[in-house]
Design an enzyme around this catalytic site. Structure first.
Site, PDB file in Angstrom:
ATOM      1  N   GLU A 197      -9.710   6.226   2.818  1.00  0.00           N
ATOM      2  CA  GLU A 197     -10.630   5.220   3.337  1.00  0.00           C
ATOM      3  C   GLU A 197      -9.796   3.993   3.667  1.00  0.00           C
ATOM      4  O   GLU A 197      -8.722   3.796   3.084  1.00  0.00           O
ATOM      5  CB  GLU A 197     -11.693   4.873   2.292  1.00  0.00           C
ATOM      6  CG  GLU A 197     -11.282   3.820   1.241  1.00  0.00           C
ATOM      7  CD  GLU A 197     -10.192   4.282   0.301  1.00  0.00           C
ATOM      8  OE1 GLU A 197     -10.022   5.509   0.144  1.00  0.00           O
ATOM      9  OE2 GLU A 197      -9.488   3.418  -0.269  1.00  0.00           O
ATOM     10  N   SER A 212       1.870  -9.703  -0.988  1.00  0.00           N
ATOM     11  CA  SER A 212       1.552  -8.270  -0.917  1.00  0.00           C
ATOM     12  C   SER A 212       1.661  -7.674   0.475  1.00  0.00           C
ATOM     13  O   SER A 212       1.806  -6.467   0.614  1.00  0.00           O
ATOM     14  CB  SER A 212       0.149  -8.034  -1.480  1.00  0.00           C
ATOM     15  OG  SER A 212      -0.789  -8.836  -0.791  1.00  0.00           O
ATOM     16  N   LYS A 228       0.811  -1.226   0.000  1.00  0.00           N
ATOM     17  CA  LYS A 228       0.000   0.000   0.000  1.00  0.00           C
ATOM     18  C   LYS A 228       0.841   1.273   0.000  1.00  0.00           C
ATOM     19  O   LYS A 228       0.475   2.288  -0.583  1.00  0.00           O
ATOM     20  CB  LYS A 228      -0.936   0.014   1.214  1.00  0.00           C
ATOM     21  CG  LYS A 228      -2.038  -1.046   1.163  1.00  0.00           C
ATOM     22  CD  LYS A 228      -3.067  -0.717   0.105  1.00  0.00           C
ATOM     23  CE  LYS A 228      -4.257  -1.681   0.145  1.00  0.00           C
ATOM     24  NZ  LYS A 228      -5.146  -1.482  -1.028  1.00  0.00           N
TER      25      LYS A 228
END
Lengths: 268, 394
Positions: free
Chosen positions: B109, B376, B87
């Site tokens: 968000e 990830s 991220k």
């Protein structure tokens, strides 16, 4: 002539401005809506905006979000909303009805099916918050083939090039969003509205309605001083919420506020 | 791809309220300008190296590959990034852009909290105000990440509307943005939303695939035979896939969350079991009912628990270039345990979906073939969920 065009022509001839109340279909439960629509017309509404409940109403403030959640508790769908319009039309052939909502329920139904069905029950126009003119070609062909108007929004952030494109695509009237924010926000700026209306009117002869932030007789009258139509939503929906236990109380409370607005608008 | 209005075939686009059309145009212009600006790119590169810790390794999972008895599996170690997931590649990029645009406040968000933490982290790093919207339901499930965000100086706003999860947090962030557009930059965490977000987030995430491509050439001297990545909104997946899309010999697999099983309806697999529709500013595959209402999703992994998916994935599915498959909660948990025990790496539950698919795929391939799986994120955040699921009290 369409019901919307006829409505605005009649108002213009008499020097009055349109009062356009918004309520969410099926709030707080489905049987309330059609009698409430009639009660609003009796209280001085000229056009009715009927909200189609959607699970993810991105542009709504908390008041209308809760209204949609109440309606969705009863699974009120686009089918149900069209039935409500059909029922309203049995005794009111004149008052224009605008469906207001989000694209996805229309998308899933298919543009052509939707336009055909909406015309058949007596809908006059459609306002889809998340459908800008850039994406709307196919929808517009379907709607216009069925004599339905598409109402587009203009916002404080809309520049003149976009105002031109929007006024060229839209029909019925142009809806000016008076503030940066969601429905029910409270910072109405009349001078800012006036300036933007000048820019809109330079591009189009369509009537211009103003909504967002109009909550009482005073704000309705001041908007009526500069626009062709006054749209009021959250202030009415709040009254529906406060009186949710009784359909009679809902009708009385909503009609009461509309009557005050009507009087103040006509006095101005 | 996309075209100038953000279309990937029939998907994507800009389906937002009029008030946001101007700000989105402004964002698009800024993004296109700075992506050509050597100074901006040098700063981004520096932050990715020195702050995030890139490049992330491409690790050969030798023991695991041997046990599966088929293809050689490499793991792209995004779990080793600062904040523990991919991220941050995107939040660093968008926050630098926010600064260039003169915005002083960022909003985001978050579902599981990873994107919220990554946003709060870069906000602290750059001295920006940060507000994170998070479903009230998710706040209860992810107390640790909520506290991390608060420690980093962010305000975490619980969202009580709708299903009180990620999709509602996104709605609420949009409402904040429309109200505060003058000073606020909205950092969307995945490759969904209105144009230019799907393309912009992809471009910030393709560092994953670009590195993986040069690393596999260095280590194996050739391209992989298959890529595997989990898909919620799809940002880690597109980040890995994108630099390989023209290489037709590389098979591409996106793995959605089958939750309790696709047949139960309790899942988060719009590409495998949903239909096209319009939500959150773009046309894509959605979890929706026959009336167009968005329905509740389920996955053991909060990061995959989203009813939509990035429009580029919708296009890759329809075009046949990528295959989308689904892995259920139990299979993902097995993948979680396998990697932990066999390689000593605790993977995020999101990534465990990709690992579980690799355990099915690898044995069907020969020993000289290569799979790259995008790892990830790391799984520290998930140990409470795993313990609870297995009836263990910590």
């Amino acid at each position: 002539m369409s019901r919307l065009a006829a409505c605005f022509e009649k108002l213009r001839a008499s020097g009055a401005k349109a009062l356009i109340p918004y309520v969410t279909a099926g709030d707080p439960e489905p049987s309330v809506t059609v009698p409430l629509m009639h009660a609003m017309v009796d209280a001085g509404a000229n056009i009715i905006e009927l909200g189609v409940p959607f699970s993810d109403p991105m542009a709504e403030g908390p008041v209308i979000q809760r209204a949609m959640e109440r309606a969705l508790e009863y699974d009120v769908s686009l089918d149900d909303v069209l039935e409500m319009v059909r029922s309203f039309r049995k005794t009111d052939a004149e008052t224009p009805v605008v469906l207001m909502g989000y694209l996805n329920p229309v998308e899933v139904r298919g543009y052509e099916n939707f336009a055909r069905d909406a015309q058949a029950v007596g809908v006059d126009a459609v306002l889809l918050v998340d459908m800008p003119p850039e994406e709307a070609d196919d929808l517009l062909s379907a709607l216009y083939a069925h004599e339905l108007d598409m109402i587009f929004l203009v916002a404080p952030t809309t520049d003149e090039a976009r105002i031109k494109a929007i006024t060229e695509s839209g029909r019925g009237f142009i809806y000016y969003v008076s503030l940066k924010g969601v429905t029910g926000a409270g910072h109405l700026d009349i001078d800012g509205v006036k300036q933007q209306l000048v820019k809109i009117r330079a591009q189009t002869d369509l009537p211009v309605g103003v909504g967002f932030g109009i909550k009482d007789a005073e704000s309705a009258a001041s908007i009526a001083g500069v626009a062709d139509a006054v749209v009021v939503g959250s202030a009415l929906v709040r009254r529906v919420e406060e009186n949710a236990d009784s359909a009679d109380d809902i009708n009385r409370a909503v009609a009461g506020l509309l009557a005050e607005m009507r009087t103040a608008m006509d006095a101005g | 791809m996309p075209d100038e209005r953000g279309h990937f075939g029939v998907y994507g686009g800009m389906f937002v309220a009029e008030t946001l059309m101007g700000p989105l145009a402004e964002l698009r212009e800024a993004y296109e300008k700075y992506l050509q600006d050597p100074e901006f790119l040098a700063e981004l590169d520096y932050e990715l190296q020195q702050y995030v810790g890139r490049p992330s390794p491409l690790y050969f999972a030798e023991r695991w590959s041997e046990q599966l008895g088929g293809a050689r599996i490499y793991l792209k170690r995004e779990d080793l990034n600062h904040t523990g997931a991919h991220k941050v590649n995107n939040t660093v990029g968008q926050a630098l852009l926010a600064k260039r645009m003169g915005k002083t406040r960022i909003i985001a968000e978050t579902g599981a909290g990873q994107h919220g933490v990554a946003s709060a982290t870069v906000a602290a790093r750059l001295g920006l105000e940060c507000v994170v919207y998070m479903g009230a339901e998710d706040i209860q499930r992810q107390a640790m990440n909520v506290f991390r965000m608060k420690l980093l100086g962010a305000t975490v706003v619980p969202v009580e509307s709708g299903s009180r999860t990620l999709k509602d947090a996104l709605n609420e962030a949009m409402r904040d943005w429309v109200t505060n557009i003058d000073n606020t930059f909205y950092i969307i965490g995945t490759v969904a939303g209105p144009h230019p977000y799907p393309a912009m987030v992809r471009d910030f995430q393709t560092i994953i695939g670009r590195e993986a491509r040069s690393q596999i050439m260095e280590q194996e001297g050739r391209l992989p035979d298959a890529l595997v990545a989990c898909v919620g909104g799809g940002s880690n997946a597109i980040g890995l896939f994108y630099p390989f899309i023209e290489d037709q010999e590389v098979a591409i697999y996106g793995v959605e969350a089958a939750g309790d099983g696709l047949e139960t309806g309790h899942h988060a697999a719009p590409l495998c079991a949903g239909q096209p529709g319009v939500l959150h500013g773009n046309r894509t595959y959605l979890m929706e009912d026959e009336h167009g209402q968005i329905i509740h999703t389920h996955s053991i992994s909060a990061g995959l628990d989203y009813p939509g998916v990035g429009p580029e994935h919708a296009w890759l599915k329809d075009s046949g270039r990528a295959s989308y498959v689904a892995i259920d909660d139990n299979e993902a948990l097995q993948g979680f345990h396998d990697l932990t025990r066999i390689e000593g790496i605790i993977p995020a539950l999101e990534s465990s979906h990709a690992l579980a698919y690799a355990t099915k795929l690898a044995p069907t391939m020969s020993k000289d073939q290569i799979i790259i799986v995008n790892l990830s994120g790391r799984g520290d955040k998930d140990i409470h969920t795993v313990a609870e699921h297995e009836g263990i009290k910590l």
